[in-house]
Motif scaffolding. Structure first.
Motif, mmCIF file in Angstrom:
data_model
loop_
_atom_site.group_PDB
_atom_site.id
_atom_site.type_symbol
_atom_site.label_atom_id
_atom_site.label_comp_id
_atom_site.label_asym_id
_atom_site.label_seq_id
_atom_site.Cartn_x
_atom_site.Cartn_y
_atom_site.Cartn_z
ATOM 1 N N PRO A 139 0.864 -1.415 -0.001
ATOM 2 C CA PRO A 139 -0.152 0.085 0.153
ATOM 3 C C PRO A 139 0.824 1.353 -0.023
ATOM 4 O O PRO A 139 0.514 2.267 -0.642
ATOM 5 N N GLU A 140 2.095 1.153 0.579
ATOM 6 C CA GLU A 140 3.057 2.369 0.682
ATOM 7 C C GLU A 140 3.345 2.749 -0.832
ATOM 8 O O GLU A 140 3.624 3.915 -1.049
ATOM 9 N N SER A 141 3.579 1.705 -1.535
ATOM 10 C CA SER A 141 4.269 1.963 -2.715
ATOM 11 C C SER A 141 3.344 2.344 -3.733
ATOM 12 O O SER A 141 3.531 3.041 -4.711
ATOM 13 N N LYS A 142 1.902 2.309 -3.325
ATOM 14 C CA LYS A 142 0.993 2.635 -4.487
ATOM 15 C C LYS A 142 0.888 4.109 -4.723
ATOM 16 O O LYS A 142 0.577 4.530 -5.794
ATOM 17 N N LYS A 143 0.970 4.879 -3.819
ATOM 18 C CA LYS A 143 0.956 6.456 -3.914
ATOM 19 C C LYS A 143 2.061 6.741 -4.928
ATOM 20 O O LYS A 143 1.678 7.643 -5.887
ATOM 21 N N ILE A 144 3.235 6.378 -4.687
ATOM 22 C CA ILE A 144 4.435 6.700 -5.267
ATOM 23 C C ILE A 144 4.357 6.143 -6.897
ATOM 24 O O ILE A 144 4.261 7.071 -7.809
ATOM 25 N N ILE A 145 3.602 5.100 -7.109
ATOM 26 C CA ILE A 145 3.444 4.834 -8.472
ATOM 27 C C ILE A 145 2.508 5.650 -9.121
ATOM 28 O O ILE A 145 2.632 5.821 -10.229
ATOM 29 N N LEU A 176 10.829 3.883 -4.375
ATOM 30 C CA LEU A 176 10.098 2.631 -3.969
ATOM 31 C C LEU A 176 11.126 1.892 -3.042
ATOM 32 O O LEU A 176 10.823 1.365 -2.097
ATOM 33 N N ASN A 177 12.218 1.610 -3.395
ATOM 34 C CA ASN A 177 13.147 1.101 -2.886
ATOM 35 C C ASN A 177 13.621 1.826 -1.367
ATOM 36 O O ASN A 177 13.696 1.071 -0.136
ATOM 37 N N LYS A 178 13.449 3.255 -1.340
ATOM 38 C CA LYS A 178 13.828 3.910 -0.040
ATOM 39 C C LYS A 178 12.600 3.495 0.938
ATOM 40 O O LYS A 178 12.913 3.311 1.968
ATOM 41 N N ILE A 179 11.583 3.465 0.252
ATOM 42 C CA ILE A 179 10.173 3.575 1.293
ATOM 43 C C ILE A 179 10.339 2.080 2.013
ATOM 44 O O ILE A 179 9.891 1.883 2.929
ATOM 45 N N GLU A 180 10.723 1.199 1.156
ATOM 46 C CA GLU A 180 10.623 -0.294 1.575
ATOM 47 C C GLU A 180 11.768 -0.599 2.704
ATOM 48 O O GLU A 180 11.591 -1.001 3.555
ATOM 49 N N LYS A 181 12.694 0.186 2.300
ATOM 50 C CA LYS A 181 13.959 0.105 3.444
ATOM 51 C C LYS A 181 13.650 0.814 4.661
ATOM 52 O O LYS A 181 13.737 0.439 5.807
ATOM 53 N N GLN A 182 12.961 1.856 4.427
ATOM 54 C CA GLN A 182 12.300 2.404 5.682
ATOM 55 C C GLN A 182 11.481 1.708 6.491
ATOM 56 O O GLN A 182 11.525 1.571 7.709
ATOM 57 N N ALA A 183 10.367 1.170 5.707
ATOM 58 C CA ALA A 183 9.411 0.381 6.500
ATOM 59 C C ALA A 183 10.163 -0.894 7.079
ATOM 60 O O ALA A 183 9.596 -1.386 8.131
ATOM 61 N N ARG A 184 11.205 -1.409 6.423
ATOM 62 C CA ARG A 184 11.879 -2.530 7.189
ATOM 63 C C ARG A 184 12.540 -1.994 8.447
ATOM 64 O O ARG A 184 12.577 -2.881 9.463
ATOM 65 N N HIS A 185 13.306 -0.870 8.261
ATOM 66 C CA HIS A 185 13.757 -0.461 9.453
ATOM 67 C C HIS A 185 12.863 -0.073 10.621
ATOM 68 O O HIS A 185 13.141 -0.666 11.653
ATOM 69 N N GLU A 186 11.445 0.500 10.345
ATOM 70 C CA GLU A 186 10.671 0.714 11.443
ATOM 71 C C GLU A 186 10.261 -0.642 11.955
ATOM 72 O O GLU A 186 9.772 -0.637 12.955
ATOM 73 N N LYS A 187 9.822 -1.624 11.163
ATOM 74 C CA LYS A 187 9.449 -2.897 11.577
ATOM 75 C C LYS A 187 10.664 -3.317 12.698
ATOM 76 O O LYS A 187 10.060 -3.680 13.523
#
Lengths: 180, 170
Positions: free
Chosen positions: B97-103, B154-165
């Motif tokens: 869902p996070e990537s959807k807005k960027i896309i 997309l890569n950046k937000i995924e890394k961020q999401a992983r870090h937050e998790k």
């Protein structure tokens, strides 16, 4: 296990959707099919695209392959169709030539052998032909189709196939003479 | 049909063809898998546009516009096509869902570029002009950059999401 058995096994595996078997068949036939496509498309880069699309279509339709002809012959026909579609779409040269040839051109007796040339010389001269002539010379001399088969492949009449071949040979002869 | 004479098979397919085919084959076989349709459309149109542009360059060269640039054009369009394929492979895995807005944001920008490209194609059909061909090439380069930037985001937000998790879990 002999070659035919291995081929049969690979084709069965392809029918089950085995990607590795498809890749193996690709490796076996890629060079040959690339050359088939290149002789018609006359562009090194696009010939790869055309050849690979032909393989993908063949694997999609592999269920329809009954083994009446060899897998190579079946695949070659798909590659030729794909090459002709490319020429029609991007070569845009078919419109330069009439779909129906007049009867005025005398039809040669069928010579089924290339005009006594080194393959390199014949292929080089073919590159100077328009796509239709290049295609018919390739189908007749190199791929070994007869006029009936060529007419079917190129979607023209038997008479037109013979007339086109006569014209293509004359043009080829002229090119070869100019190169001397 | 008589047997084909392999003496005429003088050429080998371009280097790397097996890997490129393998990728196409995997994509084709996996086409039933749910994927982001917009990205598929976007990259597929980029690939098709690169192929079309390369064909236009070839024709331009053959019909009297030849000025020795054909080789450069072919190389550039081939490189673009490969890049579109690469982006396709890299981007399509993002469907959170996070990537959807960027896309979606990028898709809107891409739609503008695509509309410009269609106008240029029409213009080229009406009056063959090398400047228009160059403009089409520039447009495709921008589309490609858009995809590369989108991947970076997309890569950046995924890394961020992983870090937050991981922070949340610890």
């Amino acid at each position: 296990m002999n070659h035919e058995d291995r081929q049969r096994k690979l084709i069965l595996a392809c029918k089950r959707g085995d990607i590795r078997a498809m890749e193996t068949l690709y490796r076996q036939y890629a060079r040959s099919m690339f050359n088939v496509a290149y002789r018609i498309v006359n562009d090194f880069h696009f010939a790869e695209d055309v050849m690979q699309e032909a393989f993908l279509k063949a694997f999609e339709r592999i269920g329809q392959f009954r083994g009446d002809a060899s897998f190579g012959a079946w695949l070659k026909r798909i590659t030729i169709n794909e090459s002709l579609n490319w020429v029609k779409k991007y070569g845009n040269r078919y419109s330069d030539f009439p779909a129906n040839f007049s009867e005025e051109v005398e039809v040669d007796s069928a010579e089924t052998e290339p005009p006594g040339l080194e393959p390199e010389k014949l292929l080089k001269a073919m590159q100077a032909l328009n796509p239709q002539y290049r295609t018919i010379i390739s189908l007749f001399y190199i791929e070994g189709y007869d006029y009936r088969e060529i007419a079917e492949i190129m979607d023209i009449s038997y008479q037109n196939a013979r007339t086109m071949m006569t014209r293509a040979k004359k043009k080829l002869k002229k090119i070869l003479e100019n190169e001397k | 049909m008589k047997n084909k004479d392999s003496r005429y098979d003088l050429f080998s397919p371009p280097e790397g063809h097996e890997a490129r085919f393998s990728m196409k084959l995997h994509h084709r076989m996996q086409s039933s898998r749910p994927q982001n349709l917009w990205l598929r459309r976007l990259t597929a149109m980029g690939i098709a546009a690169s192929v079309l542009l390369a064909a236009l360059f070839v024709r331009w060269n053959e019909f009297g516009g030849g000025d020795g640039l054909s080789g450069q054009w072919t190389q550039q369009t081939a490189a673009l096509k490969q890049s579109f394929i690469r982006q396709w492979e890299r981007i399509e895995k993002y469907d959170s869902p996070e990537s959807k807005k960027i896309i979606e944001d990028n898709f809107r920008q891409w739609e503008k570029l695509q509309a410009d490209l269609e106008k240029l194609q029409k213009e080229f059909r009406e009056n063959n002009n090398r400047a228009v061909l160059n403009a089409m090439l520039q447009n495709l380069k921008m589309q490609n950059e858009l995809l590369i930037n989108m991947h970076d985001q997309l890569n950046k937000i995924e890394k961020q999401a992983r870090h937050e998790k991981s922070v949340h879990q610890s």
